[in-house]
Design a protein around this motif. Structure first.
Motif, PDB file in Angstrom:
ATOM      1  N   ILE A 118       0.855  -1.193   0.000  1.00 15.27           N
ATOM      2  CA  ILE A 118       0.000   0.000   0.000  1.00 15.27           C
ATOM      3  C   ILE A 118       0.884   1.233   0.000  1.00 15.27           C
ATOM      4  O   ILE A 118       1.837   1.328   0.780  1.00 15.27           O
ATOM      5  CB  ILE A 118      -0.928   0.036   1.233  1.00 15.27           C
ATOM      6  CG1 ILE A 118      -1.856  -1.169   1.232  1.00 15.27           C
ATOM      7  CG2 ILE A 118      -1.725   1.329   1.279  1.00 15.27           C
ATOM      8  CD1 ILE A 118      -2.729  -1.276   2.472  1.00 15.27           C
ATOM      9  N   PHE A 119       0.556   2.171  -0.889  1.00 12.40           N
ATOM     10  CA  PHE A 119       1.176   3.488  -0.856  1.00 12.40           C
ATOM     11  C   PHE A 119       0.090   4.492  -0.522  1.00 12.40           C
ATOM     12  O   PHE A 119      -0.943   4.532  -1.174  1.00 12.40           O
ATOM     13  CB  PHE A 119       1.833   3.856  -2.190  1.00 12.40           C
ATOM     14  CG  PHE A 119       2.377   5.255  -2.181  1.00 12.40           C
ATOM     15  CD1 PHE A 119       3.600   5.527  -1.600  1.00 12.40           C
ATOM     16  CD2 PHE A 119       1.645   6.311  -2.721  1.00 12.40           C
ATOM     17  CE1 PHE A 119       4.094   6.825  -1.559  1.00 12.40           C
ATOM     18  CE2 PHE A 119       2.133   7.598  -2.686  1.00 12.40           C
ATOM     19  CZ  PHE A 119       3.363   7.859  -2.104  1.00 12.40           C
ATOM     20  N   LYS A 120       0.340   5.316   0.490  1.00 17.81           N
ATOM     21  CA  LYS A 120      -0.608   6.367   0.874  1.00 17.81           C
ATOM     22  C   LYS A 120       0.136   7.688   0.841  1.00 17.81           C
ATOM     23  O   LYS A 120       1.172   7.853   1.469  1.00 17.81           O
ATOM     24  CB  LYS A 120      -1.159   6.078   2.273  1.00 17.81           C
ATOM     25  CG  LYS A 120      -2.046   7.142   2.850  1.00 17.81           C
ATOM     26  CD  LYS A 120      -3.451   7.034   2.329  1.00 17.81           C
ATOM     27  CE  LYS A 120      -4.330   8.099   2.957  1.00 17.81           C
ATOM     28  NZ  LYS A 120      -5.666   7.708   3.216  1.00 17.81           N
ATOM     29  N   SER A 121      -0.392   8.649   0.069  1.00 13.05           N
ATOM     30  CA  SER A 121       0.266   9.948  -0.060  1.00 13.05           C
ATOM     31  C   SER A 121      -0.021  10.818   1.158  1.00 13.05           C
ATOM     32  O   SER A 121      -1.025  10.641   1.842  1.00 13.05           O
ATOM     33  CB  SER A 121      -0.217  10.651  -1.324  1.00 13.05           C
ATOM     34  OG  SER A 121      -1.587  10.960  -1.219  1.00 13.05           O
ATOM     35  N   HIS A 122       0.882  11.766   1.397  1.00 12.43           N
ATOM     36  CA  HIS A 122       0.605  12.761   2.427  1.00 12.43           C
ATOM     37  C   HIS A 122      -0.116  13.949   1.787  1.00 12.43           C
ATOM     38  O   HIS A 122      -0.311  13.979   0.571  1.00 12.43           O
ATOM     39  CB  HIS A 122       1.870  13.167   3.189  1.00 12.43           C
ATOM     40  CG  HIS A 122       2.984  13.683   2.335  1.00 12.43           C
ATOM     41  ND1 HIS A 122       2.923  14.857   1.635  1.00 12.43           N
ATOM     42  CD2 HIS A 122       4.200  13.160   2.067  1.00 12.43           C
ATOM     43  CE1 HIS A 122       4.044  15.055   0.996  1.00 12.43           C
ATOM     44  NE2 HIS A 122       4.837  14.032   1.224  1.00 12.43           N
ATOM     45  N   THR A 123      -0.495  14.913   2.578  1.00 19.41           N
ATOM     46  CA  THR A 123      -1.362  15.993   2.100  1.00 19.41           C
ATOM     47  C   THR A 123      -0.658  17.029   1.238  1.00 19.41           C
ATOM     48  O   THR A 123      -1.329  17.832   0.594  1.00 19.41           O
ATOM     49  CB  THR A 123      -2.016  16.714   3.289  1.00 19.41           C
ATOM     50  OG1 THR A 123      -0.988  17.204   4.149  1.00 19.41           O
ATOM     51  CG2 THR A 123      -2.921  15.778   4.057  1.00 19.41           C
ATOM     52  N   MET A 124       0.657  17.048   1.187  1.00 18.96           N
ATOM     53  CA  MET A 124       1.398  18.073   0.443  1.00 18.96           C
ATOM     54  C   MET A 124       1.665  17.642  -1.001  1.00 18.96           C
ATOM     55  O   MET A 124       2.741  17.870  -1.527  1.00 18.96           O
ATOM     56  CB  MET A 124       2.724  18.376   1.143  1.00 18.96           C
ATOM     57  CG  MET A 124       2.597  18.905   2.541  1.00 18.96           C
ATOM     58  SD  MET A 124       2.035  20.598   2.598  1.00 18.96           S
ATOM     59  CE  MET A 124       3.459  21.436   1.959  1.00 18.96           C
ATOM     60  N   ASN A 125       0.705  17.023  -1.655  1.00 22.10           N
ATOM     61  CA  ASN A 125       0.848  16.573  -3.034  1.00 22.10           C
ATOM     62  C   ASN A 125      -0.306  17.087  -3.871  1.00 22.10           C
ATOM     63  O   ASN A 125      -1.378  17.392  -3.358  1.00 22.10           O
ATOM     64  CB  ASN A 125       0.827  15.033  -3.100  1.00 22.10           C
ATOM     65  CG  ASN A 125       2.032  14.417  -2.443  1.00 22.10           C
ATOM     66  OD1 ASN A 125       3.141  14.600  -2.885  1.00 22.10           O
ATOM     67  ND2 ASN A 125       1.805  13.695  -1.366  1.00 22.10           N
ATOM     68  N   ILE A 126      -0.086  17.140  -5.166  1.00 22.01           N
ATOM     69  CA  ILE A 126      -1.174  17.462  -6.093  1.00 22.01           C
ATOM     70  C   ILE A 126      -2.074  16.242  -6.229  1.00 22.01           C
ATOM     71  O   ILE A 126      -3.286  16.326  -6.123  1.00 22.01           O
ATOM     72  CB  ILE A 126      -0.611  17.897  -7.459  1.00 22.01           C
ATOM     73  CG1 ILE A 126       0.175  19.200  -7.297  1.00 22.01           C
ATOM     74  CG2 ILE A 126      -1.727  18.046  -8.477  1.00 22.01           C
ATOM     75  CD1 ILE A 126       0.977  19.613  -8.511  1.00 22.01           C
ATOM     76  N   GLN A 127      -1.460  15.082  -6.468  1.00 19.17           N
ATOM     77  CA  GLN A 127      -2.206  13.826  -6.595  1.00 19.17           C
ATOM     78  C   GLN A 127      -2.185  13.113  -5.245  1.00 19.17           C
ATOM     79  O   GLN A 127      -1.145  12.698  -4.783  1.00 19.17           O
ATOM     80  CB  GLN A 127      -1.584  12.933  -7.667  1.00 19.17           C
ATOM     81  CG  GLN A 127      -1.569  13.567  -9.040  1.00 19.17           C
ATOM     82  CD  GLN A 127      -0.956  12.638 -10.056  1.00 19.17           C
ATOM     83  OE1 GLN A 127      -1.406  11.518 -10.217  1.00 19.17           O
ATOM     84  NE2 GLN A 127       0.078  13.108 -10.743  1.00 19.17           N
TER      85      GLN A 127
END
Length: 186
Positions: A118-127
């Motif tokens: 699983i990859f979960k992005s943090h909030t400082m991304n566009i996507q």
């Protein structure tokens, strides 16, 4: 278990090389401005002083600031990244990572659970969002270089032909842990 959370220290050899290259480039740019200008903008001593000062600031100053304060910022940024799990799913290994989504290297956290990658992005991304890859859908895992230079990438190819390019710290540990969990010969 958390992988790759210790900050990487920049060696003095790299700092010194960076200091020389950036100082020379900065001086060359100033010299070009001076050369193509109708007025004399800088003396030779001024060009040398500015190049040395800029080289020291970028070669020593920025790495020291990054080492001192960068870990605090990135730990706060990725500290509250938690994936959505199924009822019987448990996180076994996690660590900071980037996932290339088009041209954006989306920052976040990589998790190995008992069922998925699983990859979960943090909030400082566009996507933003979560990407799940089931272990039984993984065809192969390859080591790759980021920008064809840096040995910190992993490519996961699924049986349906999708490629997931990750940037991780301690990629050999990630490879070992991934290889244990998938059911193919790598």
């Amino acid at each position: 278990m958390e992988i790759g959370t210790k900050p990487n220290r920049v060696s003095w050899k790299y700092k010194f090389g960076s200091m020389i290259i950036t100082g020379l480039l900065y001086s060359a740019i100033l010299f070009a401005f001076d050369y193509f200008s109708n007025d004399k903008l800088y003396s030779t001593y001024s060009l040398i002083f500015q190049g040395v000062f800029f080289g020291i600031a970028t070669g020593l100053g920025f790495p020291l600031i990054t080492e001192k304060f960068g870990g605090k910022f990135t730990s706060k940024l990725g500290g509250n990244v938690t994936p959505v799990l199924s009822d019987t799913e448990e996180i076994e290994i996690s660590g900071p990572a980037n996932l290339f989504r088009g041209i954006e290297a989306t920052g976040g956290k990589l998790f190995l659970t008992n069922k998925n990658v699983i990859f979960k992005s943090h909030t400082m991304n566009i996507q933003k969002g979560q990407t799940n890859i089931q272990y039984d859908n993984i065809k192969e895992i390859l080591l790759r270089k980021t920008a064809k230079l840096i040995d910190n990438g992993i490519r996961i190819t699924t049986k349906d032909g999708k490629n997931f390019d990750f940037v991780v710290n301690e990629r050999e540990q990630w490879m070992q842990n991934l290889s244990k969990r998938i059911k193919t010969d790598l």
